[in-house]
Design an enzyme around this catalytic site. Structure first.
Site, PDB file in Angstrom:
ATOM      1  N   GLU A   7       0.817  -1.212   0.000  1.00 33.60           N
ATOM      2  CA  GLU A   7       0.000   0.000   0.000  1.00 33.60           C
ATOM      3  C   GLU A   7       0.850   1.261   0.000  1.00 33.60           C
ATOM      4  O   GLU A   7       0.471   2.263  -0.571  1.00 33.60           O
ATOM      5  CB  GLU A   7      -0.934   0.007   1.214  1.00 33.60           C
ATOM      6  CG  GLU A   7      -1.766   1.278   1.319  1.00 33.60           C
ATOM      7  CD  GLU A   7      -2.962   1.134   2.229  1.00 33.60           C
ATOM      8  OE1 GLU A   7      -3.439   2.156   2.723  1.00 33.60           O
ATOM      9  OE2 GLU A   7      -3.446   0.010   2.418  1.00 33.60           O
ATOM     10  N   LYS A   8       2.000   1.177   0.657  1.00 34.65           N
ATOM     11  CA  LYS A   8       2.865   2.355   0.762  1.00 34.65           C
ATOM     12  C   LYS A   8       4.318   1.906   0.855  1.00 34.65           C
ATOM     13  O   LYS A   8       4.599   0.726   1.148  1.00 34.65           O
ATOM     14  CB  LYS A   8       2.470   3.214   1.964  1.00 34.65           C
ATOM     15  CG  LYS A   8       2.418   2.457   3.272  1.00 34.65           C
ATOM     16  CD  LYS A   8       2.045   3.372   4.425  1.00 34.65           C
ATOM     17  CE  LYS A   8       0.583   3.722   4.456  1.00 34.65           C
ATOM     18  NZ  LYS A   8      -0.251   2.609   4.951  1.00 34.65           N
ATOM     19  N   ASP A 105      -7.481  -3.861   5.547  1.00 39.21           N
ATOM     20  CA  ASP A 105      -8.838  -3.344   5.711  1.00 39.21           C
ATOM     21  C   ASP A 105      -9.448  -3.166   4.327  1.00 39.21           C
ATOM     22  O   ASP A 105      -8.793  -3.415   3.310  1.00 39.21           O
ATOM     23  CB  ASP A 105      -8.843  -2.030   6.498  1.00 39.21           C
ATOM     24  CG  ASP A 105      -7.997  -0.934   5.855  1.00 39.21           C
ATOM     25  OD1 ASP A 105      -7.691  -1.039   4.646  1.00 39.21           O
ATOM     26  OD2 ASP A 105      -7.633   0.030   6.555  1.00 39.21           O
ATOM     27  N   TYR A 328      -0.920  -3.179  13.326  1.00 35.60           N
ATOM     28  CA  TYR A 328      -1.692  -2.316  12.431  1.00 35.60           C
ATOM     29  C   TYR A 328      -2.753  -1.533  13.199  1.00 35.60           C
ATOM     30  O   TYR A 328      -3.614  -2.121  13.857  1.00 35.60           O
ATOM     31  CB  TYR A 328      -2.347  -3.170  11.348  1.00 35.60           C
ATOM     32  CG  TYR A 328      -3.179  -2.384  10.364  1.00 35.60           C
ATOM     33  CD1 TYR A 328      -2.579  -1.511   9.479  1.00 35.60           C
ATOM     34  CD2 TYR A 328      -4.562  -2.519  10.339  1.00 35.60           C
ATOM     35  CE1 TYR A 328      -3.340  -0.788   8.585  1.00 35.60           C
ATOM     36  CE2 TYR A 328      -5.330  -1.801   9.442  1.00 35.60           C
ATOM     37  CZ  TYR A 328      -4.720  -0.931   8.572  1.00 35.60           C
ATOM     38  OH  TYR A 328      -5.475  -0.217   7.691  1.00 35.60           O
ATOM     39  N   ARG A 330      -5.224   0.802  12.213  1.00 42.26           N
ATOM     40  CA  ARG A 330      -6.548   1.191  11.713  1.00 42.26           C
ATOM     41  C   ARG A 330      -7.541   0.027  11.829  1.00 42.26           C
ATOM     42  O   ARG A 330      -8.357  -0.196  10.944  1.00 42.26           O
ATOM     43  CB  ARG A 330      -6.452   1.652  10.258  1.00 42.26           C
ATOM     44  CG  ARG A 330      -5.630   2.917  10.063  1.00 42.26           C
ATOM     45  CD  ARG A 330      -5.409   3.200   8.583  1.00 42.26           C
ATOM     46  NE  ARG A 330      -4.568   4.363   8.358  1.00 42.26           N
ATOM     47  CZ  ARG A 330      -5.025   5.556   7.955  1.00 42.26           C
ATOM     48  NH1 ARG A 330      -6.302   5.732   7.749  1.00 42.26           N
ATOM     49  NH2 ARG A 330      -4.194   6.560   7.766  1.00 42.26           N
TER      50      ARG A 330
END
Length: 682
Positions: A7-8, A105, A328, A330
């Site tokens: 994702e990043k 997510d 994680y 979130r």
């Protein structure tokens, strides 16, 4: 060649660090010695085209264009991300195996899935794509995750849910923002009236609370205490319980409004004999509260440290990505996979080495205990936020990072202590025909509360006992001071030395704070007006997601709809004017909370995409028609806080928190039916 799409970059580097060495760094990717590659997105690489990209007429905001509903949804590369998309295009062609390594997510699932779809991946390569779920960036955890790859197609419902959420926000936010901004200009308001599927009901909660406080009229009410003694002169008090005969003199909350009635009770009981009618003693236990998800951590940090939701999220991200001290952040789960219990001793030892102050002077945590947090049925893509197996160097952390780390670590350690045990005694006493009650609480074993008691000795750290960290069973007893009463038996005779009249004033509700507003968002069923909807949302309520709630609240401040006064959150004149100009259904959480419930069921493969979108479009038609029939007179004379910017509607919905770019929408069709060119929505 296996291509991992993270994702990043920080996640990409964590994956690359456990692949065969030496590593070769390229522009936008890292290649391992065995030829496998890691590349990354930088949040969403794609965005919806602006309306005028579909038709030049949509550049102007005109009511006759509304509602604008897409026939085919079109994505375009973000301008600054074209280079990274090009890198991924070349690597995807080279790869024989793709691995989606987005955050665990629904948004993380979507942002990698959408770039895979954009690059035209089809056939066996698409069907055999894998999913890597990483919640801890430390090497040993990443290595474990690499050994537990799943098929990416198992997560299509999660991706579809994210897609539906984003499209719902575009549809609702863009159309409603344009409609009310256009109408607002007709009454002289020159600012953009941003309306969002989630942000506006949250603003509505604050506006209605402010109005309730402003309209509140305080009134006196009365209580009576009986001051009692035993034959051995042991003293205690009991409180009068008004009978049904007193109902005409009481309000709906059971408070006595007649001073004369209360004064009469005082006179009747003073100097009289009192008889113990009932004594009920119960041994009770309270299990440890569950580990944190993001919202419960934000609520506790707001109460304990006065941190905003965004500050907590940013601090958690730093602890996760930079320091690798927590998992994680979130996460919306407060449970842990059963297999992780095998790591408990290691994690406990790590916490004790880095933060020995948490358990100093109290019992040692027992790694063999297994609390109710260990529940595989309640864990899917992500689990509760817990410490990692990396030893913390607290001196290297900022004050906020230290506070949040200790909160997370303490909450995890609670799982390895026995229950809090106490005895609760309820006593009912009759004096001159009136009933009086008192209650006492005696601690038998502190259990997990040792961690809270210990934290009180260090004012710089920890959760107070009044934290909201408990599970849904509640920790009502946490806030109560321990009270004692003498040993009493049924039928025992006491003496009422005197009655005491207490005059009190009814209090208005309190203004929202960061903690209580987050609490309202996570437990939104309490604010839902429709009883049928409230019942549906009892167990699966919530406005926004763990990843978006902080951003939504901050967005309302940024748009000058809310301001802070100390810890209180207050609506501005603009915020009040907007809410009082909108239809009730747009300002209450009923509709959007139901949408969140449906999106959640979609992620579990229980609801189809079209079953969500079609009713939404029908409702949007009604709302636009309603907007055109009424002028927003509540905004007359209200000054716009910022210059009028036509395109700022673009984030009027539920911002994902990963992308700050503007979003558009495709053009309206005669049939107003949605179709999609993405297999994720089928």
């Amino acid at each position: 060649m296996i291509l991992y799409i993270a994702e990043k970059p920080s996640l990409g580097r964590a994956i690359a660090d456990v692949l065969p060495k030496p590593l070769k760094k390229g522009e936008g990717f890292i290649r391992a010695a065995n030829g496998d590659c890691v590349s990354w997105c930088v949040g969403h690489l794609l965005e919806q085209a602006e309306p005028d990209a579909y038709s030049p007429e949509y550049k102007s905001w005109k009511f006759e264009h509304l509602p604008i509903v897409p026939d085919v949804w079109k994505m375009k590369p973000k301008y600054k991300m074209r280079g990274q998309i090009s890198v991924l295009r070349g690597l995807v062609k080279e790869a024989t195996q793709l691995v989606n390594a987005g955050d665990p997510d629904r948004e993380g699932q979507l942002l990698v899935d959408e770039i895979i779809a954009h690059l035209g991946v089809k056939g066996a390569k698409l069907q055999q794509a894998k999913r890597l779920l990483i919640s801890d960036l430390n090497p040993q955890a990443v290595t474990r995750a690499l050994g537990q790859l799943r098929l990416n197609r198992e997560f299509i419902p999660l991706s579809t849910s994210a897609l539906a959420r984003s499209r719902a926000d575009w549809l609702y936010g863009m159309n409603m923002t344009r409609a009310y901004t256009i109408q607002g200009r007709k009454v002289g308001y020159q600012g953009v009236l941003s309306v969002g599927r989630v942000q506006t009901p949250i603003l509505g909660l604050v506006v209605r609370r402010d109005e309730e406080i402003g309209n509140f009229v305080s009134k006196p009410f009365y209580e009576v205490l009986a001051h009692l003694t035993t034959d051995t002169q042991q003293a205690f008090t009991a409180k009068w319980q008004p009978s049904e005969a007193c109902q005409p003199y009481m309000d709906e909350d059971g408070r006595v409004l007649s001073r004369g009635l209360a004064q009469n009770v005082v006179g009747r009981i003073t100097g009289k004999e009192a008889i113990v009618e009932k004594v009920t003693a119960q041994d009770k236990k309270l299990n440890a509260p569950l580990p944190y998800n993001l919202s419960s951590l934000q609520i506790d940090a707001a109460k304990r440290f006065g941190m905003s939701a965004k500050t907590v999220l940013d601090t958690c991200q730093s602890l996760y990505e930079r320091h690798k001290l927590i998992t994680y952040p979130r996460s919306d789960s407060r449970y842990l996979p059963v297999e992780q219990h095998a790591m408990a001793a290691s994690v406990i030892a790590t916490v004790n080495k880095g933060a020995a102050e948490l358990t100093q002077g109290i019992d040692v945590p027992n790694a063999k205990l297994k609390s109710k947090a260990w529940n595989a049925k309640k864990v899917d893509a992500h689990h509760a936020i817990i410490p990692t197996e990396k030893i913390a160097n607290l001196s290297s952390l900022s004050p906020a990072e230290k506070q949040i780390y200790l909160q997370v670590a303490r909450q995890y350690l609670m799982q390895f202590y026995p229950a809090y045990l106490y005895k609760e005694t309820l006593v009912e006493i009759v004096i001159a025909g009136g009933v009086f009650k008192t209650k006492a609480k005696q601690e038998n074993a502190l259990g997990w509360k040792q961690l809270l008691k210990q934290s009180q000795s260090n004012s710089n750290n920890g959760a107070s006992p009044s934290s909201s960290s408990g599970s849904k069973s509640g920790n009502k007893n946490d806030d109560e001071e321990l009270t004692t009463i003498p040993p009493l038996t049924k039928g025992q005779s006491l003496h009422c030395q005197r009655g005491e009249l207490l005059e009190k004033q009814t209090q208005p509700p309190k203004h929202f704070t960061d903690a209580t507003l987050l609490g309202a968002m996570t437990g939104i069923n309490r604010f839902v007006t429709d009883p049928d909807i409230r019942k549906i949302l009892k167990d699966t309520d919530g406005l926004g997601t763990e990843a978006t709630r902080a951003g939504i609240i901050e967005l309302l401040f940024k748009r000058s709809f809310l301001v802070r006064q100390g810890k209180s959150i207050i609506a501005t004149d603009v915020g009040k004017g907007l809410i009082n100009s909108l239809p009730l259904s747009a300002t209450t959480p009923d509709m959007t909370a139901l949408w969140e419930n449906t999106l959640d069921s979609m992620s579990r493969k229980e609801t189809q995409y079209q079953a969500f979108m079609q009713p939404l479009i029908g409702k949007l038609d009604e709302l636009i028609t309603q907007a055109g029939s009424v002028l927003p007179t509540a905004l007359q004379g209200v000054k716009s806080p910022t210059p009028f910017k036509k395109k700022s509607y673009s984030r009027g919905g539920n911002n994902s928190g990963r992308s700050t770019t503007k979003k558009g929408i495709a053009k309206k069709t005669a049939t107003r039916r949605t179709r999609t060119n993405s297999t994720m929505a089928k």
